[in-house]
Enzyme design. Structure first.
Site, PDB file in Angstrom:
ATOM      1  N   CYS A 141      43.716  38.874  41.634  1.00 18.54           N
ATOM      2  CA  CYS A 141      43.955  37.437  43.080  1.00 18.54           C
ATOM      3  C   CYS A 141      44.700  38.141  44.530  1.00 18.54           C
ATOM      4  O   CYS A 141      45.250  38.841  44.545  1.00 18.54           O
ATOM      5  CB  CYS A 141      43.907  36.251  42.171  1.00 18.54           C
ATOM      6  SG  CYS A 141      45.713  35.979  42.463  1.00 18.54           S
ATOM      7  N   SER A 142      43.862  36.713  44.891  1.00 17.83           N
ATOM      8  CA  SER A 142      44.554  37.147  46.538  1.00 17.83           C
ATOM      9  C   SER A 142      45.985  36.758  46.554  1.00 17.83           C
ATOM     10  O   SER A 142      46.504  37.940  47.566  1.00 17.83           O
ATOM     11  CB  SER A 142      44.240  35.705  47.266  1.00 17.83           C
ATOM     12  OG  SER A 142      44.266  35.135  46.630  1.00 17.83           O
ATOM     13  N   ASP A 143      47.170  36.538  45.302  1.00 21.84           N
ATOM     14  CA  ASP A 143      48.253  36.398  45.786  1.00 21.84           C
ATOM     15  C   ASP A 143      48.747  37.710  44.677  1.00 21.84           C
ATOM     16  O   ASP A 143      49.886  37.653  44.905  1.00 21.84           O
ATOM     17  CB  ASP A 143      49.044  35.051  45.722  1.00 21.84           C
ATOM     18  CG  ASP A 143      48.691  33.968  44.878  1.00 21.84           C
ATOM     19  OD1 ASP A 143      48.588  34.696  43.478  1.00 21.84           O
ATOM     20  OD2 ASP A 143      48.132  33.129  44.809  1.00 21.84           O
ATOM     21  N   GLY A 144      47.740  37.371  43.496  1.00 22.15           N
ATOM     22  CA  GLY A 144      48.996  38.383  42.165  1.00 22.15           C
ATOM     23  C   GLY A 144      50.102  37.494  41.094  1.00 22.15           C
ATOM     24  O   GLY A 144      50.451  37.616  40.216  1.00 22.15           O
ATOM     25  N   TRP A 145      50.354  35.974  41.768  1.00 24.93           N
ATOM     26  CA  TRP A 145      51.575  35.092  41.495  1.00 24.93           C
ATOM     27  C   TRP A 145      50.966  34.552  40.317  1.00 24.93           C
ATOM     28  O   TRP A 145      51.806  33.913  39.606  1.00 24.93           O
ATOM     29  CB  TRP A 145      51.807  34.463  42.552  1.00 24.93           C
ATOM     30  CG  TRP A 145      52.856  35.846  43.430  1.00 24.93           C
ATOM     31  CD1 TRP A 145      53.478  36.936  43.211  1.00 24.93           C
ATOM     32  CD2 TRP A 145      53.071  34.660  44.714  1.00 24.93           C
ATOM     33  NE1 TRP A 145      54.283  36.582  44.252  1.00 24.93           N
ATOM     34  CE2 TRP A 145      53.950  35.994  45.245  1.00 24.93           C
ATOM     35  CE3 TRP A 145      52.560  33.736  45.360  1.00 24.93           C
ATOM     36  CZ2 TRP A 145      53.923  35.616  46.208  1.00 24.93           C
ATOM     37  CZ3 TRP A 145      52.808  34.101  46.974  1.00 24.93           C
ATOM     38  CH2 TRP A 145      53.897  34.733  47.623  1.00 24.93           C
ATOM     39  N   ASP A 146      49.237  33.571  40.451  1.00 24.42           N
ATOM     40  CA  ASP A 146      49.681  32.925  38.798  1.00 24.42           C
ATOM     41  C   ASP A 146      48.477  33.056  38.375  1.00 24.42           C
ATOM     42  O   ASP A 146      48.627  33.982  37.576  1.00 24.42           O
ATOM     43  CB  ASP A 146      49.151  31.556  39.624  1.00 24.42           C
ATOM     44  CG  ASP A 146      49.659  30.544  40.980  1.00 24.42           C
ATOM     45  OD1 ASP A 146      51.038  30.587  40.145  1.00 24.42           O
ATOM     46  OD2 ASP A 146      49.375  30.912  42.377  1.00 24.42           O
ATOM     47  N   ARG A 147      46.943  33.795  38.975  1.00 22.83           N
ATOM     48  CA  ARG A 147      46.433  34.132  37.781  1.00 22.83           C
ATOM     49  C   ARG A 147      46.176  35.706  37.346  1.00 22.83           C
ATOM     50  O   ARG A 147      45.715  35.608  35.780  1.00 22.83           O
ATOM     51  CB  ARG A 147      44.990  33.854  38.196  1.00 22.83           C
ATOM     52  CG  ARG A 147      44.291  32.044  39.308  1.00 22.83           C
ATOM     53  CD  ARG A 147      43.721  31.951  40.270  1.00 22.83           C
ATOM     54  NE  ARG A 147      43.462  32.990  41.712  1.00 22.83           N
ATOM     55  CZ  ARG A 147      42.962  32.889  42.434  1.00 22.83           C
ATOM     56  NH1 ARG A 147      41.444  32.513  42.908  1.00 22.83           N
ATOM     57  NH2 ARG A 147      43.520  32.967  44.163  1.00 22.83           N
TER      58      ARG A 147
END
Length: 192
Positions: A141-147
């Site tokens: 995903c865009s930031d890679g931290w959550d999803r």
């Protein structure tokens, strides 16, 4: 929808021309939507279990409570993450949902994951049943931290029973969340 919005902000999304590769979108909402849904659900649950008759009146019956839960969209968010995780697990394991890789030190098929986009090769990429065992999947995903961490970790929990042990779960949290910079403190709203 998220990919289209990203293009309008000057970003983009994966457009692959590689034969046998498809880009699939999981349409999982970002952390702002998750926070909103969580806080609405928490307020609803607190109001439902409070001693105040006034607070209970809005959700006085089980069906009214469940309707109020549905309005929070929390269950929709869970459904999206779980659905993406199942999809990834099926691509990796094949259509029968079994995996031959159960040893904790064996190489993992999930390379690095997220939930906004899954790129897969082979006939499974088009969403067909009968995904070949060992199909490669890249999730992000865009930031890679959550999803990213959520989908990757859940897919691994589905595929490998070792990650369902206490030791295996600790290793999974470490490698998918801690090593990738997951912002536990800010996501849990801990004071700095």
């Amino acid at each position: 929808a998220n990919a289209v919005a990203n293009v309008f902000r000057g970003g983009g999304h994966e457009a692959t021309r590689r034969k046998g590769t498809e880009v699939l979108f999981a349409n999982i909402e970002n952390v702002d939507h998750v926070n909103t849904a969580y806080f609405e659900l928490a307020q609803l649950c607190l109001a439902h279990h409070s001693a105040s008759d006034c607070a209970r009146s809005a959700v006085s019956t089980p069906s009214a409570f469940l309707a109020a839960v549905a309005k929070t969209k929390w269950l929709d968010l869970l459904h999206a993450v779980l659905g993406a995780s199942v999809r990834v697990a099926r691509f990796i394991a094949g259509s029968d949902g079994t995996s031959t890789d159960h040893h904790p030190t064996a190489p993992r098929t999930v390379l690095r994951a997220s939930s906004a986009t899954a790129t897969s090769t082979g006939p499974a990429a088009a969403g067909h049943s009968g995904a070949p065992a060992g199909c490669n999947v890249l999730i992000h995903c865009s930031d890679g931290w959550d999803r990213t961490a959520q989908v990757s970790a859940l897919a691994q929990l589905l595929l490998d029973p070792w990650f369902r042990t206490v030791r295996g779960f600790c290793v999974l949290v470490e490698k998918e969340f801690l090593h990738c910079g997951h912002q536990f403190a800010s996501r849990a709203h801990f004071p700095r």
